[in-house]
Design a protein around this motif. Structure first.
Motif, PDB file in Angstrom:
ATOM      1  N   SER A 138      39.810  31.279  44.596  1.00  0.00           N
ATOM      2  CA  SER A 138      40.583  30.941  45.794  1.00  0.00           C
ATOM      3  C   SER A 138      40.939  29.456  45.808  1.00  0.00           C
ATOM      4  CB  SER A 138      39.778  31.310  47.043  1.00  0.00           C
ATOM      5  OG  SER A 138      40.490  30.987  48.208  1.00  0.00           O
ATOM      6  N   LYS A 139      39.986  28.620  45.466  1.00  0.00           N
ATOM      7  CA  LYS A 139      40.218  27.174  45.423  1.00  0.00           C
ATOM      8  C   LYS A 139      41.262  26.826  44.368  1.00  0.00           C
ATOM      9  CE  LYS A 139      37.585  22.875  45.007  1.00  0.00           C
ATOM     10  NZ  LYS A 139      36.232  22.328  44.810  1.00  0.00           N
ATOM     11  N   LEU A 140      41.175  27.486  43.226  1.00  0.00           N
ATOM     12  CA  LEU A 140      42.103  27.247  42.134  1.00  0.00           C
ATOM     13  C   LEU A 140      43.536  27.621  42.521  1.00  0.00           C
ATOM     14  CD1 LEU A 140      42.255  26.450  39.093  1.00  0.00           C
ATOM     15  CD2 LEU A 140      41.980  28.879  38.599  1.00  0.00           C
ATOM     16  N   MET A 141      43.683  28.719  43.227  1.00  0.00           N
ATOM     17  CA  MET A 141      45.017  29.229  43.585  1.00  0.00           C
ATOM     18  C   MET A 141      45.475  28.762  44.966  1.00  0.00           C
ATOM     19  SD  MET A 141      44.705  33.161  42.179  1.00  0.00           S
ATOM     20  CE  MET A 141      43.378  33.622  43.296  1.00  0.00           C
ATOM     21  N   ALA A 142      44.802  27.798  45.552  1.00  0.00           N
ATOM     22  CA  ALA A 142      45.046  27.384  46.937  1.00  0.00           C
ATOM     23  C   ALA A 142      46.499  27.011  47.218  1.00  0.00           C
ATOM     24  CB  ALA A 142      44.128  26.230  47.309  1.00  0.00           C
ATOM     25  N   ASP A 143      47.182  26.417  46.251  1.00  0.00           N
ATOM     26  CA  ASP A 143      48.564  25.991  46.473  1.00  0.00           C
ATOM     27  C   ASP A 143      49.507  27.157  46.751  1.00  0.00           C
ATOM     28  OD1 ASP A 143      47.753  23.407  46.090  1.00  0.00           O
ATOM     29  OD2 ASP A 143      48.543  23.245  44.049  1.00  0.00           O
ATOM     30  N   GLU A 144      49.172  28.341  46.252  1.00  0.00           N
ATOM     31  CA  GLU A 144      50.041  29.501  46.421  1.00  0.00           C
ATOM     32  C   GLU A 144      49.616  30.413  47.569  1.00  0.00           C
ATOM     33  OE1 GLU A 144      50.714  31.736  42.904  1.00  0.00           O
ATOM     34  OE2 GLU A 144      51.378  30.005  41.756  1.00  0.00           O
ATOM     35  N   MET A 145      48.551  30.049  48.272  1.00  0.00           N
ATOM     36  CA  MET A 145      48.033  30.939  49.318  1.00  0.00           C
ATOM     37  C   MET A 145      48.135  30.243  50.672  1.00  0.00           C
ATOM     38  SD  MET A 145      44.727  32.701  47.470  1.00  0.00           S
ATOM     39  CE  MET A 145      43.705  31.309  47.783  1.00  0.00           C
ATOM     40  N   SER A 146      48.419  31.031  51.688  1.00  0.00           N
ATOM     41  CA  SER A 146      48.490  30.465  53.031  1.00  0.00           C
ATOM     42  C   SER A 146      47.100  30.168  53.580  1.00  0.00           C
ATOM     43  CB  SER A 146      49.245  31.415  53.969  1.00  0.00           C
ATOM     44  OG  SER A 146      48.622  32.679  53.983  1.00  0.00           O
ATOM     45  N   GLU A 147      46.105  30.933  53.148  1.00  0.00           N
ATOM     46  CA  GLU A 147      44.724  30.681  53.561  1.00  0.00           C
ATOM     47  C   GLU A 147      43.787  31.130  52.451  1.00  0.00           C
ATOM     48  OE1 GLU A 147      43.409  34.462  56.213  1.00  0.00           O
ATOM     49  OE2 GLU A 147      44.833  33.083  57.154  1.00  0.00           O
ATOM     50  N   PRO A 148      42.593  30.559  52.399  1.00  0.00           N
ATOM     51  CA  PRO A 148      41.646  30.928  51.337  1.00  0.00           C
ATOM     52  C   PRO A 148      41.241  32.399  51.422  1.00  0.00           C
ATOM     53  CG  PRO A 148      40.853  29.024  52.600  1.00  0.00           C
ATOM     54  CD  PRO A 148      42.059  29.540  53.290  1.00  0.00           C
ATOM     55  N   ILE A 149      40.850  32.935  50.289  1.00  0.00           N
ATOM     56  CA  ILE A 149      40.349  34.310  50.263  1.00  0.00           C
ATOM     57  C   ILE A 149      38.986  34.314  50.947  1.00  0.00           C
ATOM     58  CG2 ILE A 149      39.641  36.232  48.791  1.00  0.00           C
ATOM     59  CD1 ILE A 149      41.499  35.003  46.606  1.00  0.00           C
TER      60      ILE A 149
END
Length: 187
Positions: A138-149
């Motif tokens: 989740s931290k790695l993909m944070a730029d593409e997500m509106s909120e963390p998993i």
């Protein structure tokens, strides 16, 4: 610090208060409060420390023909699963630590998630390990997500979240042109 006039310090208590204020200001200026690592970062530091302690314990057997090189060849050939087995104390963790060090130097864009079950007393618990994997992805993909998993508390929801997260991570890595490697040491 500015010069203070004697009249501005009418008694020893005022002088002590002023010196104390100036010293605290100087301490805070020279040693600002550092951000404390969160639980995920503290856990990652434990695993990294565990790996570092093993990188000096391993002799690979020469250039090009050692086990680290063999692992690199299998990774380059896109082997999907690699199992390293052997007796306790045979050097499996040291091999993995040395391979990771070399691999990350040669392939800095690869996403390598490593979990060493022997690095602490609680590192072999399944649910925290899965939660850490979800949080790391989740931290790695944070730029593409509106909120963390979110990491669910229910075990079966966690398993489902891990499955979905691995799929999302795989898609993310493909878009980024990166590989991801999940290392479980001591399973």
């Amino acid at each position: 610090f500015p010069v203070v006039q004697e009249r501005d310090l009418p008694n020893p208590k005022a002088l002590a208060d002023r010196v104390g204020e100036d010293l605290w200001a100087l301490i805070e200026e020279q040693f600002p409060e550092l951000d404390q690592p969160d639980a995920l970062e503290r856990e990652e530091r434990k695993h990294a420390s565990y790996r570092r302690s093993r990188t000096e314990l391993y002799e690979d057997g020469g250039s090009g023909g050692g086990k680290v090189s063999q692992l690199e060849q299998w990774i380059a050939a896109d082997e999907q699963r690699i199992l390293i087995s052997g007796e306790s104390g045979a050097g499996k963790s040291a091999l993995i630590a040395n391979w990771m060090q070399r691999h990350q130097q040669n392939h800095p864009d690869d996403v390598v998630f490593a979990h060493h079950l022997g690095c602490s007393n609680d590192a072999n618990a399944l649910e925290p390990m899965l939660a850490r994997m979800v949080q790391s992805a989740s931290k790695l993909m944070a730029d593409e997500m509106s909120e963390p998993i979110k990491v669910p508390q229910d075990y079966w929801e966690l398993v489902s979240t891990v499955t979905n997260t691995l799929g999302r991570l795989s898609d993310w890595c493909k878009r980024q042109g990166r590989r991801w490697i999940w290392v479980l040491d001591g399973l």
